[in-house]
Each structure stands twice: as structure tokens, then as C-alpha cells.
Design a protein around this motif. Sequence first.
Motif, mmCIF file in Angstrom:
data_model
loop_
_atom_site.group_PDB
_atom_site.id
_atom_site.type_symbol
_atom_site.label_atom_id
_atom_site.label_comp_id
_atom_site.label_asym_id
_atom_site.label_seq_id
_atom_site.Cartn_x
_atom_site.Cartn_y
_atom_site.Cartn_z
ATOM 1 N N GLY A 119 2.075 -29.122 -17.466
ATOM 2 C CA GLY A 119 2.380 -29.344 -16.061
ATOM 3 C C GLY A 119 2.765 -30.780 -15.783
ATOM 4 O O GLY A 119 3.705 -31.058 -15.032
ATOM 5 N N LYS A 120 2.050 -31.715 -16.397
ATOM 6 C CA LYS A 120 2.349 -33.139 -16.231
ATOM 7 C C LYS A 120 3.740 -33.461 -16.745
ATOM 8 O O LYS A 120 4.515 -34.179 -16.098
ATOM 9 N N LYS A 121 4.082 -32.916 -17.909
ATOM 10 C CA LYS A 121 5.399 -33.183 -18.499
ATOM 11 C C LYS A 121 6.515 -32.559 -17.669
ATOM 12 O O LYS A 121 7.594 -33.146 -17.510
ATOM 13 N N LEU A 122 6.274 -31.369 -17.129
ATOM 14 C CA LEU A 122 7.269 -30.748 -16.255
ATOM 15 C C LEU A 122 7.514 -31.603 -15.020
ATOM 16 O O LEU A 122 8.653 -31.813 -14.589
ATOM 17 N N LYS A 123 6.427 -32.119 -14.446
ATOM 18 C CA LYS A 123 6.541 -32.953 -13.249
ATOM 19 C C LYS A 123 7.275 -34.254 -13.569
ATOM 20 O O LYS A 123 8.126 -34.703 -12.791
ATOM 21 N N GLU A 124 6.955 -34.866 -14.687
ATOM 22 C CA GLU A 124 7.623 -36.107 -15.091
ATOM 23 C C GLU A 124 9.115 -35.892 -15.315
ATOM 24 O O GLU A 124 9.905 -36.824 -15.170
ATOM 25 N N ALA A 125 9.499 -34.649 -15.645
ATOM 26 C CA ALA A 125 10.912 -34.336 -15.863
ATOM 27 C C ALA A 125 11.632 -34.014 -14.558
ATOM 28 O O ALA A 125 12.826 -33.675 -14.572
ATOM 29 N N GLY A 126 10.913 -34.108 -13.428
ATOM 30 C CA GLY A 126 11.540 -33.938 -12.126
ATOM 31 C C GLY A 126 11.395 -32.566 -11.508
ATOM 32 O O GLY A 126 12.044 -32.263 -10.499
ATOM 33 N N ASN A 127 10.542 -31.723 -12.085
ATOM 34 C CA ASN A 127 10.340 -30.380 -11.544
ATOM 35 C C ASN A 127 9.197 -30.361 -10.525
ATOM 36 O O ASN A 127 8.314 -31.216 -10.549
ATOM 37 N N LYS A 128 9.210 -29.368 -9.648
ATOM 38 C CA LYS A 128 8.117 -29.172 -8.707
ATOM 39 C C LYS A 128 7.014 -28.387 -9.415
ATOM 40 O O LYS A 128 7.245 -27.268 -9.899
ATOM 41 N N VAL A 129 5.828 -28.966 -9.480
ATOM 42 C CA VAL A 129 4.730 -28.367 -10.243
ATOM 43 C C VAL A 129 3.413 -28.564 -9.506
ATOM 44 O O VAL A 129 3.184 -29.612 -8.902
ATOM 45 N N GLU A 130 2.564 -27.556 -9.572
ATOM 46 C CA GLU A 130 1.181 -27.740 -9.142
ATOM 47 C C GLU A 130 0.269 -27.130 -10.201
ATOM 48 O O GLU A 130 0.579 -26.082 -10.776
ATOM 49 N N VAL A 131 -0.831 -27.815 -10.468
ATOM 50 C CA VAL A 131 -1.774 -27.390 -11.496
ATOM 51 C C VAL A 131 -3.153 -27.257 -10.871
ATOM 52 O O VAL A 131 -3.607 -28.160 -10.166
ATOM 53 N N HIS A 132 -3.813 -26.138 -11.117
ATOM 54 C CA HIS A 132 -5.157 -25.905 -10.603
ATOM 55 C C HIS A 132 -6.072 -25.522 -11.759
ATOM 56 O O HIS A 132 -5.749 -24.622 -12.541
ATOM 57 N N ARG A 133 -7.211 -26.186 -11.853
ATOM 58 C CA ARG A 133 -8.223 -25.859 -12.851
ATOM 59 C C ARG A 133 -9.340 -25.066 -12.172
ATOM 60 O O ARG A 133 -9.905 -25.521 -11.176
ATOM 61 N N ILE A 134 -9.664 -23.900 -12.733
ATOM 62 C CA ILE A 134 -10.731 -23.071 -12.186
ATOM 63 C C ILE A 134 -12.050 -23.481 -12.842
ATOM 64 O O ILE A 134 -12.236 -23.303 -14.056
ATOM 65 N N LYS A 135 -12.928 -24.024 -12.054
ATOM 66 C CA LYS A 135 -14.193 -24.563 -12.544
ATOM 67 C C LYS A 135 -15.078 -23.472 -13.149
ATOM 68 O O LYS A 135 -15.191 -22.376 -12.607
ATOM 69 N N ASP A 136 -15.707 -23.803 -14.282
ATOM 70 C CA ASP A 136 -16.672 -22.933 -14.978
ATOM 71 C C ASP A 136 -16.068 -21.631 -15.499
ATOM 72 O O ASP A 136 -16.801 -20.726 -15.916
ATOM 73 N N ALA A 137 -14.764 -21.511 -15.502
ATOM 74 C CA ALA A 137 -14.122 -20.269 -15.946
ATOM 75 C C ALA A 137 -13.754 -20.343 -17.427
ATOM 76 O O ALA A 137 -13.250 -21.365 -17.893
ATOM 77 N N PRO A 138 -13.986 -19.258 -18.192
ATOM 78 C CA PRO A 138 -13.549 -19.202 -19.582
ATOM 79 C C PRO A 138 -12.141 -18.623 -19.686
ATOM 80 O O PRO A 138 -11.612 -18.059 -18.711
ATOM 81 N N HIS A 139 -11.556 -18.729 -20.849
ATOM 82 C CA HIS A 139 -10.265 -18.091 -21.100
ATOM 83 C C HIS A 139 -10.392 -16.582 -20.882
ATOM 84 O O HIS A 139 -11.398 -15.973 -21.243
ATOM 85 N N GLY A 140 -9.367 -15.993 -20.276
ATOM 86 C CA GLY A 140 -9.345 -14.554 -20.066
ATOM 87 C C GLY A 140 -9.987 -14.085 -18.779
ATOM 88 O O GLY A 140 -10.044 -12.875 -18.523
ATOM 89 N N PHE A 141 -10.448 -15.003 -17.934
ATOM 90 C CA PHE A 141 -11.152 -14.592 -16.714
ATOM 91 C C PHE A 141 -10.282 -13.758 -15.792
ATOM 92 O O PHE A 141 -10.794 -12.976 -14.979
#
Length: 313
Positions: free
Chosen positions: A264-286
Amino acid sequence: MINKTVKKVLKALSYNDVELEKSRSIANIKALDPMKLFHTKVDLRIHNEGHQIPIRIFFPDKSIHLEEDGVSDFPAVLFLHGGGWVTDSVDNYERICARLAKNINQIVIAVEYSLAPEHPFPAGLMDCYYVAKSIFQKRFFLNINPEQVTLMGDSAGGNLAAALSLMARDKKEFEVKRQILIYPAVNSDYSETSPYPSVQENGKDYILTRGRLRDYINLYAGKEEDKENPYFAPIKEKDLTNQPETLIITAELDPLRDEGEDYGKKLKEAGNKVEVHRIKDAPHGFFALGIKAFHVKESFEIINEFLQRTRLK
């Protein structure tokens, strides 16, 4: 903070390698859903040079009929399922896709792409690409407005979605306007030398282990050099310009967390519109959990806000 009981359960399920047939058998248990009789859906096939790609279309409710002309104005999600490129199917994801269609009030088109190792990279990706091409070039039977289509995938499906967006830009046959990547696998290195701390921090006790990630990558790759191909590992793409407006959702206890957020950071640095959300306490596959699960509710709130804001008016 995740409670001790849940943590013990997750640890017990965290085996460190992939036994292909066993993994597929376990994944198939998810297809046993008594509610599937009540989903509004239709199965079709997309033809590509003698190869037929199965798809399943899920409708948000019974008020949408295939014969209505107005269906072309209804928004749609092209969904690519997870499973490490080697397990899972549209059958296994039926509950997820039906729930998704209902909760975002959009048509969901799920692709039954070819699985590795029988069909290694780039076979599955090309299946997804040709289905997308059919939809975005309005050769799909629903004649959906391509401006209203969102590309979406989770885990390995998030990898395929990101790679498909790169391929669409490079081939210039159609344009993806928006994509949603749910804890995507965008890298190809899950060794002890991985630059991402989450691979080490979460790669042992939270179901998706570093060992399983390593095996999935090796099963997906047709040859060793594939692992450096940006269509295999999108984060290796040096030019990330002209990508769709992107929503990335990561899970705090996921080994894939840091690479998804870095993408997401790299996409944003390349000029794209990006938003990133981290889901707290969640494991992969939730995301496969029931809609009543707190992590899933939070994710749907984020997804709906993104879709409402980016949808063609």
C-alpha cells in the motif's frame, strides 16, 4: 488483545507444512453449508481458446433478475478466492461470496481458476485475467458497466487481484478502476531473511505459518525464476504507477501483514489513491468467519465505505 484460549486453539491448528491432499480435504469441509440452498446464484463458464473457466455469480437478493435490462447498471465485484493457489474453490467460498453480495448489495462474480501444482503460475492468473477481460470489455452476458466493477481477493486471491491489475495496465486491453486486497500475499520470500518482521512474529502460532507460506510459494511457482516475476509477487514491480484506487485490509496477527501494508505504501508513493486498514487482534483468514464476528463486521464497514465513496455516481 487475543485471549489465551483462542491463542491455544490457533497454535494447535498451526502446522508447518502443506500436505496437499490433506489440505484440500480440510478446505472442502467449508463447502458443507446448509444455507447454500437459499443463495441466489447461477453457474456459467467463460470460454478462452478451448479452455472453459467456471464462474459462479451471486446476487444480493431475489429482486434482481437476469432478464432485466437494468442489471447492466448494477455494481459488481469480481472475486478471487484464497487458498495458497493450491486449495479452496468457489464451492468452499460460497458462504463468503453470498454474504459479501448481500452485505455490500452488489453482484459477486467468483472465478474457479486453475490450481497449482497441477497448473502452476501463470495458469490461475491467466484464468482470472480472461474472465476480467470478458467483463471489462462488456462481452459478459450481464453487460455490466466496467466503471462499476471492483476487483477483490483475499490472501492468494489478493495476490491474483494485484497481479491482474498490473497485467491490465501493461496489456492495455481494459482498465481496472478499483481493487480491494484482503491480507494479500504480494511477496515471495518467507525465509528467515524476510525483510518483514510480521513473517517472523506471526509465522508460527496463528494458523498460517511461515513453513506453509514457503510450501505454497514453491507449489505455485512453475520454475524458480517465477518468484521474481512481478505478476507472481506484485511487490517486486518497480513501476507501480497507474494502478486502481486501492483498499488494503490487513490482519494484525498475520505473517502477511507487513508486506500488504508495504505494498500500500509503495502504491501511494507511485501516485495512486490508497487506503490501508489493519484489523486489530485478527489472524489470517478471519474474513471467512461469520458476519457476526467483530473483525468481519469491522471489515465490511470499511469495504462499504470504500465502495460508496468510489462508486460511479
